[in-house]
Design a protein around this motif. Structure first.
Motif, PDB file in Angstrom:
ATOM      1  N   UNK A  25      55.430  -5.136  88.949  1.00 23.52           N
ATOM      2  CA  UNK A  25      55.204  -4.036  88.016  1.00 23.52           C
ATOM      3  C   UNK A  25      54.361  -2.910  88.614  1.00 23.52           C
ATOM      4  N   UNK A  26      54.189  -2.929  89.925  1.00 27.46           N
ATOM      5  CA  UNK A  26      53.451  -1.845  90.565  1.00 27.46           C
ATOM      6  C   UNK A  26      54.122  -0.510  90.233  1.00 27.46           C
ATOM      7  N   UNK A  27      53.291   0.513  89.985  1.00 29.74           N
ATOM      8  CA  UNK A  27      53.788   1.814  89.522  1.00 29.74           C
ATOM      9  C   UNK A  27      54.890   2.351  90.434  1.00 29.74           C
ATOM     10  N   UNK A  28      56.054   2.608  89.871  1.00 26.09           N
ATOM     11  CA  UNK A  28      57.164   3.087  90.699  1.00 26.09           C
ATOM     12  C   UNK A  28      57.050   4.570  91.025  1.00 26.09           C
ATOM     13  N   UNK A  29      56.135   5.284  90.340  1.00 26.92           N
ATOM     14  CA  UNK A  29      55.944   6.696  90.623  1.00 26.92           C
ATOM     15  C   UNK A  29      54.819   6.988  91.600  1.00 26.92           C
ATOM     16  N   UNK A  30      54.348   5.963  92.300  1.00 21.63           N
ATOM     17  CA  UNK A  30      53.179   6.163  93.159  1.00 21.63           C
ATOM     18  C   UNK A  30      53.441   7.111  94.325  1.00 21.63           C
TER      19      UNK A  30
END
Length: 416
Positions: free
Chosen positions: A363-368
């Motif tokens: 679930x790591x931010x995909x917009x990073x």
């Protein structure tokens, strides 16, 4: 193994994420106190429940990467405020209960299926291709700011418009609607918003995005929403799923970065030696290091990520039982001295790439990548073009966002 961790008085302490007035860049004193007691502790929420609070870096990453931990609210993730609980109950009793929740609140494999629909649009290569347009947006906003009156509010003049324009371009949303999007996204992420306020904000955003999806079906373009429309046509997504993805991308994509631009600017103004190292370099690697250190040091995604154990899990000398709720705290993990020596010092030359501001695991931010790119353009350009930028008020008078899931400032008066 033991099952309960309490403070020195034998009581389970209250969950409190308010940062100290004199130390606005540091984690909440209550969070630091729990961290000093150990990487796992119990805290008491507003409803009397006592989830596990995870404050250590190693434990943070281990639990977020553990398939025995779920993100799905229906399985028992904690609700951190009355407004959040009321919103969930209202949704469960409405027509929306028949549709799938946002993919960020789903476990694999359904989470992975939906996430794949948007990863291409946010790939490193696609984001890098947006860097020249982002530079143009930043320069245009600074042109307008310099041509206006001073002092001015950096939030309204620069830190909100920049990511709003960038995410609007990515999604294919007209920028003319940015005030509408900002107002509604603020309502969604404010922990004090009522269920009715959040529900109405979501409906307004969803209604608009649904209309825009309809326009893309009739006349697709080269943007993220048009890409989702292709998935609808292929039978891989429902229209409702596409709309909910669009809403998530829209408010998450500009509200978080906007807060980071403003709060990072304040932190740099308060640390002029570090500001100088960023302003005076044109080395992309040095700028990237500086941005990751600011992300670590400030950790605007504060308050905790909510999870629930699906099985018994032994970790850090404790047993988290199946069904027990978990709150994983980003800001304390980012100040763990075992990983970041002298963690309370802002050091832009530090290699802070192990920070967990974007979460960890599936679930790591995909917009990073997008957030990093925007910050890498915004900070150096701001300070090079306005080398005399200064606060136009005392830090003590700046209104900080202690009430939301995203930390930042409501306004930042500056002059030059």
């Amino acid at each position: 193994m033991t099952d309960t961790v309490m403070n020195s008085t034998g009581e389970i302490p209250e969950y409190d994420i308010a940062r100290a007035a004199g130390c606005p860049f540091d984690p909440a004193p209550a969070m630091r106190a729990r961290q000093e007691e150990g990487p796992l502790a119990r805290v008491r929420l507003w409803d009397g429940s006592t989830p596990w609070l995870v404050t250590g870096h190693a434990e943070h990453r281990a639990l977020l990467a553990d398939p025995r931990v779920s993100v799905e609210p229906a399985r028992g993730t904690p609700r951190l405020s009355p407004g959040e609980a009321a919103m969930a109950e209202a949704r469960e009793g409405s027509e929306e209960a028949t549709s799938a929740p946002s993919f960020i609140m789903l476990d694999d494999p359904e989470h992975a299926r939906l996430r794949r629909m948007v990863t291409g649009a946010l790939s490193v290569k696609r984001v890098e291709a947006m860097r020249p347009a982002t530079q143009r947006i930043v320069d245009e906003r600074l042109d307008a700011m310099l041509a206006g009156q001073k002092p001015t509010d950096l939030v309204e003049a620069f830190s909100l418009p920049v990511p709003s324009l960038v995410i609007s371009e990515l999604l294919g949303v007209p920028y003319e609607e940015h005030d509408f999007f900002q107002a509604n996204s603020r309502t969604l992420i404010n922990r004090n918003s009522t269920a009715q306020q959040r529900g109405e904000a979501f409906q307004r955003l969803g209604g608009y995005l649904d209309g825009l999806v309809g326009e893309k079906i009739a006349s697709p373009g080269d943007d993220l929403l048009s890409g989702l429309v292709e998935r609808i046509d292929a039978g891989e997504l429902t229209r409702r799923e596409a709309v909910e993805m669009g809403v998530l991308m829209l408010f998450a994509g500009h509200e978080t970065t906007a807060n980071m631009i403003a709060l990072g600017t304040l932190a740099l103004l308060e640390n002029p030696d570090q500001l100088a190292t960023l302003r005076d370099t044109d080395d992309p690697k040095a700028i990237a290091f500086a941005v990751d250190e600011l992300l670590r040091y400030l950790t605007i995604t504060h308050g905790g990520l909510r999870r629930v154990a699906l099985e018994d899990i032994e970790i850090a000398g404790q047993v988290i039982r199946a069904g027990e709720a978990i709150v994983v705290v980003n800001e304390t993990a980012n100040r763990d001295p075992a990983v970041f020596p002298d963690p309370d010092r802002l050091d832009l030359q530090r290699d802070a790439r192990q920070h967990v501001t974007f979460g960890y695991g599936v679930h790591q931010c995909l917009g990073q990548s997008l957030a990093r790119m925007e910050l890498q353009v915004a900070y150096p350009t701001l300070f090079r073009r306005i080398p005399t930028l200064a606060l136009a008020t005392e830090v003590e008078r700046i209104p900080f966002k202690h009430d939301g899931f995203i930390y930042g400032v409501y306004e930042l008066p500056v002059t030059w």
